[in-house]
Design an enzyme around this catalytic site. Structure first.
Site, PDB file in Angstrom:
ATOM      1  N   CYS A  69      91.111  62.128  67.161  1.00  0.00           N
ATOM      2  CA  CYS A  69      91.289  63.200  68.148  1.00  0.00           C
ATOM      3  C   CYS A  69      90.054  63.350  69.033  1.00  0.00           C
ATOM      4  O   CYS A  69      88.977  63.705  68.543  1.00  0.00           O
ATOM      5  CB  CYS A  69      91.600  64.501  67.401  1.00  0.00           C
ATOM      6  SG  CYS A  69      91.533  65.989  68.399  1.00  0.00           S
ATOM      7  N   CYS A  72      88.548  66.832  69.056  1.00  0.00           N
ATOM      8  CA  CYS A  72      87.910  67.069  67.750  1.00  0.00           C
ATOM      9  C   CYS A  72      86.516  66.455  67.723  1.00  0.00           C
ATOM     10  O   CYS A  72      85.577  67.059  67.189  1.00  0.00           O
ATOM     11  CB  CYS A  72      88.748  66.485  66.617  1.00  0.00           C
ATOM     12  SG  CYS A  72      90.390  67.210  66.451  1.00  0.00           S
TER      13      CYS A  72
END
Length: 145
Positions: A69, A72
């Site tokens: 991600c 992230c």
């Protein structure tokens, strides 16, 4: 007599009692002698999640994330700095939703990163999306005030 809090060791998961007034004094685990408040995010799994959520007297900020991600990855340094900033007042943890799919499903994580705050064993707030450090700390403080 001062108030005591339960603090779960980030290294051995032992439950320790610490005087609230002494949290800033660098308490160590009575079992493994490691720092109880290391100022870094804890890595939680299904094996240790319940003890850190339900046994800790400190609020717990959890970052649900995944290695693939992009947002992230952008949040990783923010989470690290939040762990430093909140070291004596809260715990900061990370849960990899790829390796801990059952936990992600249990909390219905549909978007990552998702931040969740637990207090006294209960989920009290959550939000999805990447944020900067100030926004994260302001949100955390508002939810735990």
């Amino acid at each position: 007599m001062s108030d005591t809090l339960k603090v779960v060791c980030p290294d051995c998961d032992a439950i320790n009692r610490v005087a609230a007034a002494r949290l800033g004094d660098g308490p160590v685990c009575g079992v493994c002698k490691q720092s109880l408040l290391p100022g870094r995010p804890l890595i939680l799994s299904a094996a240790n999640f319940d003890s850190h959520v339900s046994q800790s007297g400190l609020p717990l900020l959890v970052d649900f994330w995944a290695p693939w991600c992009g947002p992230c990855k952008m949040m990783a340094p923010v989470i690290d700095r939040a762990a430093e900033a909140l070291a004596t007042s809260a715990r900061v943890a990370k849960i990899d939703t790829e390796s801990e799919q059952a936990l992600a499903a249990h909390f219905n994580i549909r978007s990552i990163p998702t931040l969740a705050i637990f207090r006294n064993g209960k989920l009290i707030a959550r939000q999805s999306g990447a944020v900067d450090l100030k926004t994260l700390l302001d949100w955390f403080k508002a939810q735990t005030a």
